[in-house]
Write an enzyme that holds these catalytic residues in place. Structure first.
Site, PDB file in Angstrom:
ATOM      1  N   CYS B  56       0.649  -1.255   0.209  1.00  0.00           N
ATOM      2  CA  CYS B  56       0.011   0.178  -0.046  1.00  0.00           C
ATOM      3  C   CYS B  56       0.819   1.289  -0.001  1.00  0.00           C
ATOM      4  CB  CYS B  56      -0.816   0.002   1.217  1.00  0.00           C
ATOM      5  SG  CYS B  56      -1.850   1.516   1.408  1.00  0.00           S
ATOM      6  N   ASN B  87      -2.427  14.233  -5.506  1.00  0.00           N
ATOM      7  CA  ASN B  87      -2.773  12.672  -5.887  1.00  0.00           C
ATOM      8  C   ASN B  87      -1.612  12.578  -6.942  1.00  0.00           C
ATOM      9  OD1 ASN B  87      -4.066  10.688  -7.599  1.00  0.00           O
ATOM     10  ND2 ASN B  87      -5.893  11.290  -6.501  1.00  0.00           N
ATOM     11  N   ALA B 171     -13.437   3.346  -4.903  1.00  0.00           N
ATOM     12  CA  ALA B 171     -12.303   3.505  -4.178  1.00  0.00           C
ATOM     13  C   ALA B 171     -11.310   2.305  -4.623  1.00  0.00           C
ATOM     14  CB  ALA B 171     -12.237   3.401  -2.605  1.00  0.00           C
ATOM     15  N   HIS B 175      -6.693   1.624   2.190  1.00  0.00           N
ATOM     16  CA  HIS B 175      -6.101   2.693   3.249  1.00  0.00           C
ATOM     17  C   HIS B 175      -7.044   3.766   3.411  1.00  0.00           C
ATOM     18  CE1 HIS B 175      -2.264   3.490   5.523  1.00  0.00           C
ATOM     19  NE2 HIS B 175      -2.985   4.639   5.650  1.00  0.00           N
ATOM     20  N   HIS B 177      -8.535   6.983   3.546  1.00  0.00           N
ATOM     21  CA  HIS B 177      -8.097   8.354   3.051  1.00  0.00           C
ATOM     22  C   HIS B 177      -9.580   9.151   2.297  1.00  0.00           C
ATOM     23  CE1 HIS B 177      -8.531   5.543  -0.779  1.00  0.00           C
ATOM     24  NE2 HIS B 177      -8.620   6.610  -1.418  1.00  0.00           N
ATOM     25  N   GLN B 179     -10.273  12.405  -0.228  1.00  0.00           N
ATOM     26  CA  GLN B 179      -9.885  13.457  -1.481  1.00  0.00           C
ATOM     27  C   GLN B 179     -10.463  14.909  -1.665  1.00  0.00           C
ATOM     28  OE1 GLN B 179      -9.583  11.185  -5.334  1.00  0.00           O
ATOM     29  NE2 GLN B 179     -10.531   9.664  -4.255  1.00  0.00           N
ATOM     30  N   GLU B 320     -32.951   5.849 -14.556  1.00  0.00           N
ATOM     31  CA  GLU B 320     -32.513   6.982 -13.788  1.00  0.00           C
ATOM     32  C   GLU B 320     -31.706   7.747 -15.039  1.00  0.00           C
ATOM     33  OE1 GLU B 320     -32.623   4.177 -12.407  1.00  0.00           O
ATOM     34  OE2 GLU B 320     -33.137   4.147 -10.405  1.00  0.00           O
TER      35      GLU B 320
END
Lengths: 355, 355
Positions: B56, B87, B171, B175, B177, B179, B320
């Site tokens: 990771c 990022n 995702a 881990h 996190h 953004q 939708e």
């Protein structure tokens, strides 16, 4: 049509594009670009090989469990037979009332509408790519008949025809089927697209979708397929990889006005595109939907019906929810080139079917 | 607050509700209603039990592979340490230019913006529900600092803070996190919500969100949690099962104005809600996003920031996509009752934290 370089002159780093039809910006995240092969296989649930599943309510022999059949026809043999029934678990029902009711500062109404299922084949595994174009035409014919029937009901203001394929696309049954829902309201989402097209017409005096079609034919780098009546392309600001719009060449606001010739050609375009997706992208889950005008807008010069296909290759996440913008890792021109297998069509050859 | 019957007087069959903040109709398909237990487990990918994963990039020891650290702090021990980095595969980059470029009838621009990752803990499996409220407060503090920093950059018009948890929520790394993305445009989606709130203010002379909060406190059937500064509820016209809005009691248009006390209380509310979702709904994938005003709207009387949580329990499908309406199989009042585990709070007890 001209086939230019697959990608327009590059910009500095990442790129953003604006879709004038939806009013949405799309971010092309080229630094996280994926090769088409890495997008492949985003599907959920095994495809079936069986032509008959005794547990499937849409397979022959379960007729007594189906709601009354609204429409049924074929070409004489059971391989080409269509059935339309009321959805057994409808999201909307025709018994509802359109009266709005206040509840504190909020508002609600009864769930008025029609919710129908179109069983496309008696065979459990006869999905569109393995059908003949004639069988696909029977499906389009059924869409058309039910569309005219439902939009003719006074309380219906919108009819949405769609197909969900695979679990990631929201389908719970694998038996080949589409759905048709009519509503007694015009959703804000539909009105917004109308307003944008109206604004464009007021500014330029022409239909935005007709102009888009001319632009695509002239650019020639996002078109995948074209025949007498339809052009299939990846829109300039596609929100997701391999999003395809099948656009009728003739300006008509609503799907109900489709001609006999157009039905044949739409079947051919749809068949070709779903086959291409299945073969090139490893049979992904997908949705398609027919965008047609809301009632009372059916003659207007700015509205133009079309069919949109969206393979389920990526996931809508927090940023999309918060901003309404999409992050697409794949440029439309590259997607089109990946799906374009045939010898490149010549300019002016657009009137002949490519398949 | 008063706890009335879990469901308002039933309508005939299905029900539709209108969300005045989003302008979206939602269909409540009660005939296909699912029990909460049937919605559970809609997640993808196994949750990890490991505190350290050597592969990771966000685990300690990979610092040399990380982009430069923009912000780093804690409370002295490594269990309470936050890192914000650019990022590594940014969707938008600060080098971009905002100049629009025409391309035929279309328009594009460079992908300007900031894209940051907030690593919430050095421990690979220390998700928010197992953190202490103090650790969660460190995350809110980091949101706040980066928000102020980014919105202070002249070219940034919007800052979106969000968290994707699990693969179905988009995702790719487990881990812990969040953004943060800033953009140089205000997306149409954000403008539409602003226009609706502005229209409401012009009509009623008050903030729609403040009125909504008052309505929810008065109805008392969709509230899950309340403390000194925040009320957490399922909105009246929630688009999906168990959608939660955490609404600040104090009227402020943008998240940058959050007070120290509110940071403590938001940490407590968020912690409580994510714990509740994890425990009651079997740890589903989810997104949350902070909706805050676009730049230059930060003082306006109709805008009100809030945090929205959306567990990934259902799938957006063809209907939708075509209509913009959602089909929700679960009524907000029932969802709230399912998530409400505590002794029912008394009317007027809203100022005390429930946890």
């Amino acid at each position: 049509m001209k086939r230019a370089a697959s990608t327009p002159p590059p910009m500095h780093g990442n790129e953003m594009r604006y879709n004038p039809a939806t009013g949405r910006w799309v971010i092309y995240a080229l630094s996280r670009r994926q090769r088409p092969r890495e997008l492949i296989g985003s599907r959920e649930g095994a495809r079936t090989e069986l032509a008959y599943d005794e547990l499937c309510p849409f397979c022959p022999g379960h007729e007594q469990d189906l709601p009354p059949i609204l429409l049924e026809y074929g070409r004489g043999d059971s391989h080409r037979q269509i059935r339309v029934v009321r959805n057994k678990y409808p999201a909307l029902t025709p018994e509802g009332d359109l009266k709005r009711v206040c509840q504190g500062m909020y508002m609600r109404m009864e769930g008025y509408g029609h919710h129908e299922v179109l069983i496309e084949s008696p065979e459990h595994n006869r999905q569109i790519p393995v059908m003949t174009p004639e069988e696909v035409e029977l499906i389009i014919e059924a869409y058309h008949r039910r569309y005219l029937k439902l939009i003719g009901v006074q309380k219906n203001l919108l009819v949405v025809i769609f197909r969900n394929y695979g679990r990631r696309a929201g389908a719970s049954l694998m038996h080949p089927h589409s759905q048709i829902i009519s509503t007694g309201v015009v959703p804000g989402h539909v009105r917004e697209m109308e307003y944008r097209a109206q604004g464009y017409f007021d500014q330029w005096g022409s239909c935005m979708y007709c102009d888009m079609l001319a632009e695509e034919l002239s650019a020639g780098v996002r078109i995948i397929h074209a025949n007498r009546s339809f052009v299939s392309f990846i829109p300039y600001a596609a929100a997701q990889p391999f999003e395809i719009w099948i656009m009728p060449r003739e300006h008509k606001a609503h799907f109900g006005d489709i001609s006999a010739e157009e039905k044949t050609d739409l079947a051919s375009s749809l068949h070709a595109m779903l086959r291409r997706i299945q073969e090139r992208l490893n049979d992904p889950d997908y949705n398609y939907v027919i965008h047609s005008s809301a009632k009372y807008r059916s003659d207007e010069p700015q509205a133009h019906w079309f069919l949109q296909i969206g393979p389920k290759l990526t996931t809508r996440a927090g940023f999309e929810i918060g901003s309404g913008m999409s992050i697409n890792t794949s440029l439309p021109e590259d997607d089109a080139a990946f799906l374009m297998p045939d010898p490149l069509p010549e300019k002016g050859a657009g009137n002949a079917s490519q398949e």
